[in-house]
Scaffold this motif. Structure first.
Motif, mmCIF file in Angstrom:
data_model
loop_
_atom_site.group_PDB
_atom_site.id
_atom_site.type_symbol
_atom_site.label_atom_id
_atom_site.label_comp_id
_atom_site.label_asym_id
_atom_site.label_seq_id
_atom_site.Cartn_x
_atom_site.Cartn_y
_atom_site.Cartn_z
ATOM 1 N N VAL A 163 11.410 -24.549 1.258
ATOM 2 C CA VAL A 163 11.162 -25.551 2.301
ATOM 3 C C VAL A 163 9.679 -25.618 2.637
ATOM 4 O O VAL A 163 9.125 -26.700 2.855
ATOM 5 N N LEU A 164 8.999 -24.462 2.662
ATOM 6 C CA LEU A 164 7.554 -24.460 2.902
ATOM 7 C C LEU A 164 6.834 -25.221 1.789
ATOM 8 O O LEU A 164 5.872 -25.964 2.050
ATOM 9 N N PHE A 165 7.312 -25.066 0.563
ATOM 10 C CA PHE A 165 6.750 -25.816 -0.565
ATOM 11 C C PHE A 165 6.910 -27.317 -0.338
ATOM 12 O O PHE A 165 5.981 -28.105 -0.598
ATOM 13 N N LEU A 166 8.067 -27.740 0.146
ATOM 14 C CA LEU A 166 8.300 -29.166 0.422
ATOM 15 C C LEU A 166 7.378 -29.672 1.527
ATOM 16 O O LEU A 166 6.858 -30.797 1.448
ATOM 17 N N GLY A 170 10.646 -19.570 16.311
ATOM 18 C CA GLY A 170 10.147 -18.290 15.813
ATOM 19 C C GLY A 170 9.890 -17.301 16.934
ATOM 20 O O GLY A 170 10.228 -16.116 16.835
ATOM 21 N N GLY A 171 9.292 -17.795 18.017
ATOM 22 C CA GLY A 171 9.055 -16.932 19.171
ATOM 23 C C GLY A 171 10.341 -16.420 19.779
ATOM 24 O O GLY A 171 10.436 -15.257 20.187
ATOM 25 N N ALA A 172 11.379 -17.279 19.823
ATOM 26 C CA ALA A 172 12.676 -16.864 20.363
ATOM 27 C C ALA A 172 13.296 -15.760 19.508
ATOM 28 O O ALA A 172 13.871 -14.796 20.029
ATOM 29 N N ALA A 220 17.689 -16.024 1.950
ATOM 30 C CA ALA A 220 16.791 -16.273 3.087
ATOM 31 C C ALA A 220 15.348 -16.534 2.654
ATOM 32 O O ALA A 220 14.770 -17.577 2.991
ATOM 33 N N TYR A 221 14.757 -15.603 1.928
ATOM 34 C CA TYR A 221 13.362 -15.774 1.510
ATOM 35 C C TYR A 221 13.177 -16.935 0.530
ATOM 36 O O TYR A 221 12.237 -17.726 0.680
ATOM 37 N N GLY A 255 15.178 -22.312 7.461
ATOM 38 C CA GLY A 255 14.553 -21.333 6.581
ATOM 39 C C GLY A 255 13.829 -20.252 7.354
ATOM 40 O O GLY A 255 13.875 -19.064 6.988
ATOM 41 N N LEU A 256 13.148 -20.657 8.440
ATOM 42 C CA LEU A 256 12.406 -19.693 9.244
ATOM 43 C C LEU A 256 13.334 -18.682 9.904
ATOM 44 O O LEU A 256 13.076 -17.470 9.871
ATOM 45 N N VAL A 257 14.422 -19.156 10.502
ATOM 46 C CA VAL A 257 15.363 -18.249 11.176
ATOM 47 C C VAL A 257 15.939 -17.241 10.182
ATOM 48 O O VAL A 257 16.001 -16.032 10.458
#
Length: 385
Positions: free
Chosen positions: A89-92, A181-183, A82-83, A128-130
């Motif tokens: 993906v954040l790097f991309l 993210g809010g959900a 997960a992390y 990735g966020l979920v």
């Protein structure tokens, strides 16, 4: 297959047992929606498989196999990945901003050009966020999830990619990331007081953001949404033509392949953002309602699967994955009906597009994995923060 059979040593890992645990109703619904998309793409191409319908079916077939393979993956691998996946993906996403590899299409620099392939990292950011949020909440108590200073970490996980993607500018993807993210925070048990305060702050923030934080073409889209007739041949054209297509379908539609708005190319982006309008024109209210009923059934079945998971990570991850699917449906539906600005969000599995379909099918791979391994337990206390 009973719970006892799945928990007997030596049996729960058998491929035949795992395949028996796949929810084939869900697979059938996904195939029905994707098949409907292919039929509409065939129609708007004038009865031709190219350039869209054949590719759409081939992609779905390959990704359906990938989904079933991912369903066999034990949740512990999703958990441990997960992390790293979120960070990669954040790097991309940042790579688009910081290097010449960023590619501009449709007015937004939101593609990564790797030479042999172009990808849209913002699509995979939702996955990735979920997963990252699910892992964080798995390691924390219900009290901390309700309200705690530690919530700064999930807020940062949501906020950083949302802001970067919005700056590209890809307002549609940024909105989906933030809402997803809010959900997840809501599903995890965030206090209603915090939700109310956040909603009030968001409402207060919208007017100044629209006036001073958006690019001019984005601001025009919002103002056009409020009154499309201000510029009927310019920024209001998309919404007006979409409404004409929706209305001309009536109860039963004009008939397959007989939609004037799509066949005569009055309807813009009819293969992607406005494919639902094409379906409504050709199959009317009955066809539109039937498709939305299929989407609703997918969401209900997936939420049921999430609720059966014995691990908190599995429950949060599966519910989060179906959340962004539902957000896609809601935003696109509202967009084509003129109830939301045109922000470039596709109708999942119906619209033509590889990155979107891949994201959705990987998400359903996790949901299926949650069902197949619903009795799996994951250890607590493995959060980074």
């Amino acid at each position: 297959m009973t719970a006892s059979a799945l928990t007997r040593p030596g049996e729960r890992d058998r491929l035949s047992v795992k395949l028996g645990e796949i929810d084939w109703r869900l697979v059938g619904l996904l195939a029905l929606i994707a098949g409907t998309g292919a039929a509409m793409l065939y129609s708007i191409a004038g009865g031709q498989w190219q350039p869209w319908a054949a590719d759409h079916l081939i992609r779905f077939g390959l990704l359906l196999i990938a989904m079933l393979v991912l369903a066999m993956v034990h949740p512990k691998w999703w958990f441990h990945g997960a992390y790293p996946l979120y960070g990669f993906v954040l790097f991309l996403v940042l790579l688009i901003e910081l290097t010449p590899l960023g590619y501009t299409a449709g007015g937004a620099r939101n593609w990564l050009n790797l030479g042999f392939i172009r990808i849209q990292p913002a699509e995979f950011m939702k996955l990735g966020l979920v997963l990252a949020l699910a892992r964080w909440y798995h390691a924390h108590t219900a009290k901390e999830a309700r309200w705690s200073w530690k919530l700064i970490f999930p807020i940062a996980m949501i906020g950083v990619p949302s802001i970067v993607v919005a700056a590209q500018p890809d307002l549609g993807s940024a909105m989906v990331i933030a809402l997803t993210g809010g959900a997840v925070m809501f599903i995890a048990g965030l206090s209603w007081k915090v939700i109310a305060a956040g909603a009030a702050a968001a409402v207060a923030f919208v007017p100044p953001f629209v006036m001073f934080g958006m690019h001019e073409y984005q601001r025009n889209r919002v103002l056009t949404f409020l009154d499309p007739t201000q510029d009927p041949s310019g920024t209001g054209y998309n919404i007006i033509q979409s409404k004409i297509a929706l209305g001309s379908g009536g109860l039963l539609g004009r008939g397959y392949g007989l939609g004037s708005q799509s066949q005569l190319e009055f309807l813009p982006e009819r293969e992607t953002d406005f494919i639902f309008s094409t379906l409504a024109e050709e199959f009317g209210f009955v066809g539109s309602f039937t498709l939305l009923a299929c989407y609703l059934a997918v969401i209900i079945i997936s939420l049921r699967i999430a609720s059966l998971s014995h691990s908190h990570f599995g429950r949060i991850a599966a519910a989060g994955m179906i959340s962004f699917f539902a957000i896609f449906v809601l935003i696109n539906g509202a967009m084509v009906m003129g109830m939301a600005p045109v922000v470039g969000v596709p109708m999942p599995l119906l619209s033509y597009g590889g990155s979107s379909m891949m994201t959705v099918m990987i998400g359903f791979g996790l949901i299926m994995s949650t069902r197949v391994h619903r009795y799996a337990e994951l250890p607590k206390g493995q959060g980074l923060f």
